[in-house]
Design an enzyme around this catalytic site. Structure first.
Site, PDB file in Angstrom:
ATOM      1  CE  LYS A  15      49.040   9.082  -9.242  1.00 43.54           C
ATOM      2  NZ  LYS A  15      49.417   8.048 -10.238  1.00 43.54           N
ATOM      3  CG  ASP A 154      52.604   9.449  -7.188  1.00 43.76           C
ATOM      4  OD1 ASP A 154      53.574   9.642  -7.950  1.00 43.76           O
ATOM      5  OD2 ASP A 154      51.847   8.456  -7.286  1.00 43.76           O
TER       6      ASP A 154
END
Length: 309
Positions: A15, A154
């Site tokens: 990401k 995350d």
């Protein structure tokens, strides 16, 4: 009945933070953030083998890791922690779980490598349970997110990915209109940055500081307008005056010189990404960067990626 041996393979996608704002430090030591995260195509390979115990006297699930020597292969690895926590939550017993990691996502780069590995393990084990291939009751979507949050901030985003606004410590994930698969370049300096140290430096930084215009950013994402996304986004870790600041400014300058539409740091650094509106422009930029005299950075070509279905 003992379960039959089963193997499942998955891709654990990295990401980037299109924008990252840190709102406040909480009493528990974590930080509340407001970030727009985006999945990219760079991925680790995850292979999970699940086998019944050969010894009936053993009950609790046993978890083993294999993979690259540059990652910890013990209980500190997020993939192992994810498997252990999933087994505890679901009551999975009587099995050996062997996880093989093929690392492609650089370590300590702000690309969520450990988080996405953990999310992949949770996703894969739950898929096996849903298919009645494991002696365990699968977690609900809510339980899966709750479990992911216990592993890392995350990890909830990485369960599905795509384009999303993440708040709280990262566990409040709001899906946004997905962006096109714009081509990007990742620029990786030779050094790493401690996330804990970066947050400590940010806590000590005098305010006010530059912050993203999140309302305008969300509107630009809805309109798929990359120049406006670039103008509205910001990473507050770029405000830090650390020993690497000159390196970051030089790196950003060189990326912008390649006609990138957006250049930004991801996470707490040190990796930068540059987004282009065409593959041709990205590929030309990659050739230019790789032929430049300065060799203190590594460059990887990839692209934005949509959410897992």
């Amino acid at each position: 009945m003992s379960p039959s041996p089963v193997t499942i393979r998955d891709q654990a996608y990295a990401k980037i933070n299109l924008s990252l704002d840190v709102i406040e430090r909480r009493k528990d030591g974590y930080h509340n953030i407001d970030s727009v995260m985006q999945t990219i195509s760079l991925a680790d390979g995850i292979t999970i083998e699940v086998m019944p115990f050969s010894c009936s006297a053993r009950k609790s699930a046993q978890i083993k890791l294999s993979g690259d020597s540059n990652v910890p292969l013990d209980d500190t690895n997020t993939a192992a922690r994810a498997a252990k926590l999933w087994c505890e939550k679901t009551g999975a017993t009587g099995i050996d779980i062997v996880i093989e990691l093929k690392k492609r996502i650089p370590l300590g780069a702000g690309l969520g490598g450990g988080s996405t590995d953990a999310a992949s393990v949770l996703r894969s084990l739950n898929k096996l349970a849903l298919g009645n291939k494991l002696p365990a009751k699968a977690l609900t979507d809510y339980e899966l997110i709750e479990t992911a949050t216990q592993i890392g901030a995350d990890v909830p985003f990485c369960l599905r990915g795509g384009t999303a606004r993440c708040r709280g410590i990262g566990e409040v994930v709001e899906a946004l209109r997905e962006l096109p698969p714009w081509p990007i370049i990742l620029a990786l300096p030779e050094f790493q940055i401690s996330t804990a140290q970066a947050y400590a430096e940010l806590d000590a930084l005098a305010r006010p500081w530059k912050r993203p215009d999140t309302d305008s950013l969300l509107q630009a994402i809805e309109q798929q307008n990359l120049p406006d996304i670039s103008r509205s986004a910001h990473n507050v870790f770029s405000n830090l005056h650390n020993p690497h600041r000159q390196h970051f400014e030089t790196l950003k300058y060189h990326l912008l010189e390649t006609d990138a539409t957006m250049v930004q740091m991801t996470g707490s650094g040190p990796v930068f990404f540059a987004i282009y509106e065409s593959e041709e422009r990205r590929d030309q930029a990659l050739d230019t960067l790789k032929s430049a005299p300065q060799k203190k950075n590594k460059f990887i070509a990839t692209q934005l990626r949509r959410a897992l279905r």
